[in-house]
Design an enzyme around this catalytic site. Structure first.
Site, PDB file in Angstrom:
ATOM      1  N   ASP A  99       0.780  -1.077  -0.019  1.00 27.47           N
ATOM      2  CA  ASP A  99      -0.094   0.148   0.041  1.00 27.47           C
ATOM      3  C   ASP A  99       0.911   1.457  -0.039  1.00 27.47           C
ATOM      4  O   ASP A  99       1.273   1.884   0.983  1.00 27.47           O
ATOM      5  CB  ASP A  99      -0.784   0.063   1.214  1.00 27.47           C
ATOM      6  N   LYS A 173      -6.919   3.539  -2.869  1.00 24.87           N
ATOM      7  CA  LYS A 173      -7.391   3.527  -1.470  1.00 24.87           C
ATOM      8  C   LYS A 173      -7.443   5.018  -0.827  1.00 24.87           C
ATOM      9  O   LYS A 173      -6.685   5.716  -1.204  1.00 24.87           O
ATOM     10  CB  LYS A 173      -6.220   2.702  -0.835  1.00 24.87           C
ATOM     11  N   LYS A 207     -10.450   0.474  -2.306  1.00 25.33           N
ATOM     12  CA  LYS A 207     -10.354   0.145  -0.868  1.00 25.33           C
ATOM     13  C   LYS A 207     -10.583   1.157   0.122  1.00 25.33           C
ATOM     14  O   LYS A 207     -10.092   2.355  -0.119  1.00 25.33           O
ATOM     15  CB  LYS A 207      -8.810  -0.130  -0.482  1.00 25.33           C
TER      16      LYS A 207
END
Length: 247
Positions: A99, A173, A207
């Protein structure tokens, strides 16, 4: 719906941030990893220095829990070389998901070429090693137009440089969960921001991270279309309890 398979159970505080020593921090990370194993969550999301320990615990338990870690967290302003180096080490230690914090400040300043280059090269590194890549855009630092533009930019880079088979392996995300907002405004996933991300990142998955603390909130995000939820309240969400966690 097996909500546990949407949950990236998350613990990302340093010992200093938690106000504890390194030994106590390691113990908390062990507890989060073990909980993810016991509860069969999709993934345990931890800091890079904890990945090797998580890998050992998960292998020993013969668990299917994936391991995720954050790269250039939480500011995202390191050089491309530093991002690639940190990611390479995380891969070597056993991470499944990377990430990355996007350099959203460079994006806001109009340095689009820098942002495009880091997204391309870091995504390439992850995909070449068969990893899931997620780009944290830090929605609380962006205005609605910037959320739309950065989500679309990530989509454009992925679709222009990688085959369709890889689209599901690159997420957009929402948040680190650590961004400091004024007046205690939300610093993570909200319904309006997630809708903007979904509309402009598709076909890449999204996400939702930061601020999802209840079963109802998680279900709402899943119904909107998110494929993963990052939360330090995974067990409470799965069991329908109320959480007082701050991420």
């Amino acid at each position: 719906m097996n909500i546990k398979q949407y949950l990236d159970s998350t613990y990302l505080k340093t010992a200093e941030q938690a106000g504890i020593n390194d030994s106590e921090s390691k113990k908390i990370n062990e507890q989060f990893i073990q909980e993810a194993i016991d509860e069969e969550f999709k993934l345990i999301m931890i800091r890079p220095e904890m990945v090797k320990m998580a890998k050992e615990m998960i292998v020993k338990a013969k668990s299917k829990v994936s391991i995720g870690t954050v790269i250039d967290f939480p500011q995202g302003q390191s050089s491309l070389e530093e991002k690639l180096s940190e990611a390479t080490q995380a891969i070597a230690d056993g991470a499944d998901d990377l990430d990355f914090v996007c350099n959203y400040e460079a994006f806001k300043e109009g340095n689009i070429d820098l942002v495009k280059h880091e997204i391309l090269e870091c995504t390439r590194l992850g995909l070449e090693h068969h990893k899931i890549v997620k780009w944290i855009i830090e929605v609380a630092a962006l205005n609605p137009l910037q959320i739309i533009q950065l989500s679309a930019l990530i989509k454009s880079i992925v679709m222009s440089n990688f085959k369709e088979d890889f689209y599901n392996s690159v997420f957009v995300k929402s948040s680190t969960g650590f961004y400091k907002t004024d007046n205690n405004l939300p610093n993570g996933a909200t319904v309006p921001t997630i809708i903007m991300m979904l509309e402009n990142a598709s076909p890449l998955p999204v996400k939702a991270a930061g601020g999802v603390r209840t079963h109802q909130e998680a279900v709402e995000m899943i119904k909107l279309g998110v494929k993963r939820i990052g939360t330090s309240s995974a067990k409470a969400i799965a069991s329908g309890e109320v959480s007082n966690k701050d991420y």
